[in-house]
Design an enzyme around this catalytic site. Structure first.
Site, PDB file in Angstrom:
ATOM      1  N   ASP A   1      21.447 -48.369 -40.139  1.00 62.44           N
ATOM      2  CA  ASP A   1      21.860 -47.366 -39.754  1.00 62.44           C
ATOM      3  C   ASP A   1      23.301 -47.325 -39.227  1.00 62.44           C
ATOM      4  O   ASP A   1      23.782 -48.196 -39.059  1.00 62.44           O
ATOM      5  CB  ASP A   1      21.318 -47.300 -38.326  1.00 62.44           C
ATOM      6  CG  ASP A   1      20.503 -48.266 -37.664  1.00 62.44           C
ATOM      7  OD1 ASP A   1      21.549 -49.205 -37.314  1.00 62.44           O
ATOM      8  OD2 ASP A   1      20.239 -47.683 -36.624  1.00 62.44           O
TER       9      ASP A   1
ATOM     10  N   GLU B   1      19.722 -42.112 -34.342  1.00 61.54           N
ATOM     11  CA  GLU B   1      20.324 -41.607 -33.676  1.00 61.54           C
ATOM     12  C   GLU B   1      18.789 -40.990 -32.449  1.00 61.54           C
ATOM     13  O   GLU B   1      18.505 -40.588 -31.589  1.00 61.54           O
ATOM     14  CB  GLU B   1      21.107 -41.958 -32.177  1.00 61.54           C
ATOM     15  CG  GLU B   1      21.707 -42.819 -32.243  1.00 61.54           C
ATOM     16  CD  GLU B   1      21.123 -44.680 -31.135  1.00 61.54           C
ATOM     17  OE1 GLU B   1      19.913 -43.794 -30.985  1.00 61.54           O
ATOM     18  OE2 GLU B   1      21.439 -45.338 -31.148  1.00 61.54           O
TER      19      GLU B   1
END
Length: 440
Positions: free
Chosen positions: A99, A169
């Site tokens: 990520d 997130e």
């Protein structure tokens, strides 16, 4: 877990502890030699964090890394997602995911390379930005693993797929990639693997768990209606503040009294807003909840229980059908991350040979969420495994244990990973896992 322990025992009894294969020794030596470049990349990423769905410069760095190594690169795959494909003969297809996004926090670590970056959040407010979840560590390990596997590509066969994902997130990134047709645009993976740094595990150690690894996450919004009026005449109103308070208390029984006690679950009311001044009873109150569980069945049971409780309490307050609570769940929901047992066993076996049993730690399930789960929940089913990467200075871990103090957690402005040996361990572990999967 007994199966994993048995594998470790067998590996050790066979003398495999730290007995790396020649190719793993080559990866280890290459990673040690290449570490200064990785450290430089890490600090560059750390000092230049970008918020979810804004990772344009970060994505360019990841794309440049992969393109320079000879990968066929696709960009803008779901927001700023980057996908690299390296075909290296006939063999399995292994997908490695990282990520890229950071958090709206002001870094307070005091590090010489601390982030001073600013950004604009989704609400249009200017905020500080920090890699407080360690995605900079993830990306550096990702790049180091790609370099190491390309360096040793004469020793393995198959297709390596590297995926750098936006917006983990806020739970949007993986969903956006699959809505853009990720698995239709790459060779179908035989396996998908990832890691996540850990804020309580010493650097140099690896945490694992078969099965439930991280929980599903639902963000629920509830609008509770009432009939407002003067605070001095509550008998002429239906008070949504009181009704909301009854609902909040009743929700606490959903897990404790309706879910099987052996099934982990969490219901958290994180926000309650209603009214404007002291002496007016408002017409409505808004609640925001987080729901977490490991199974689809428990998730549905929690949601249905909240709907039932909300409706029944509203009816008991005397509200008409037109003023029943409105309940919505934000899309996309983050599914639970369930590590494939066979894949996890296989990786634990090779990691125990490479690092020794003393550096592998069986970890409990965690109620945080991770949208890496989506890589295993598509129409094309793919076994997935995520493991923990220790990221804390071992001396700080010992000191915290001695003093009975808590270490800074992920998402803390004080979270400061120890780059070395964290990054080296991550690269060597991810490379070892990949080479094992390419072996057959």
């Amino acid at each position: 877990m007994k199966k994993i322990s048995l594998l470790l025992a067998l590996a050790l009894s066979a003398g495999f502890s730290h007995a790396q294969s020649p190719v793993l020794k080559e990866v280890s030596a290459y990673t040690d030699e290449n570490y200064p470049a990785l450290d430089k990349l890490y600090k560059q990423l750390h000092q230049n964090p970008e918020l979810s769905l804004q990772e344009e410069m970060t994505a360019q760095v990841m794309a440049s890394e992969l393109r320079g190594l000879g990968f066929e690169v696709m960009e803008k795959m779901g927001a700023h997602g980057v996908v690299g494909v390296l075909k290296n003969g006939k063999g399995p297809t292994v997908l490695i995911r990282t990520d890229m996004d950071a958090l709206p926090l002001e870094e307070k670590t005091g590090l010489p390379y601390a982030s001073t970056a600013r950004g604009v959040n989704a609400a249009g407010n200017e905020v500080n930005v920090m890699h407080a979840c360690g995605h900079d560590i993830h990306m550096t390990v990702f790049a180091g693993t790609a370099r190491a596997l390309v360096h040793t590509k004469g020793k393995w066969k198959g297709t390596l797929v590297m995926v750098a994902q936006s917006a983990e997130e806020n739970g949007l990134g993986a969903d956006l990639m699959f809505k853009a047709g990720l698995y239709d645009k790459i060779p179908t993976p035989d396996y998908a693997i990832a890691l996540h740094d850990n804020a309580s595990l010493p650097a140099g150690k690896i945490g694992y768990r078969e099965g439930a690894f991280m929980a599903s996450v639902d963000m629920m919004d509830i609008t509770v209606f009432g009939q407002g009026g003067h605070g001095a005449a509550p008998h002429t109103t239906i008070d949504p503040v009181v009704l909301s308070s009854q609902m909040v208390l009743a929700f606490q029984t959903v897990v404790s009294r309706t879910i099987n006690p052996i099934e982990p679950a969490v219901v958290t009311v994180g926000s309650i807003h209603g009214g404007t001044v002291h002496n007016i009873i408002p017409d409505e109150v808004k609640l925001q909840l987080t729901l977490r569980s490991y199974s689809d069945e428990v998730r549905e049971q929690i949601i249905s229980s909240i709907r039932r409780i909300s409706k029944n309490l509203a009816e008991s307050a005397g509200l008409p059908e037109s003023k029943m609570p409105i309940i919505s769940i934000r899309d996309p929901q983050t599914p639970a991350t369930i590590n494939d047992p066979a894949l996890t066993n296989r990786l634990v076996s090779v990691l125990s040979k490479s690092f020794g049993e003393e550096n592998l730690v069986e970890m409990p399930p965690n109620m945080v969420g991770e949208d890496f789960s989506r890589f295993g929940r598509q129409e094309k089913e793919v076994p997935i495994c995520m493991f923990w990467l220790g990221a804390v200075d071992p001396a700080k871990v010992r000191e915290a244990e001695q003093k009975g103090e808590a270490l800074p957690s992920l998402h803390s402005p004080l979270f400061a990973p120890l780059p070395e040996p964290t990054i080296k361990t991550g690269v060597k572990a991810m490379s070892a896992a990949s080479l094992e999967l390419f072996s057959r």
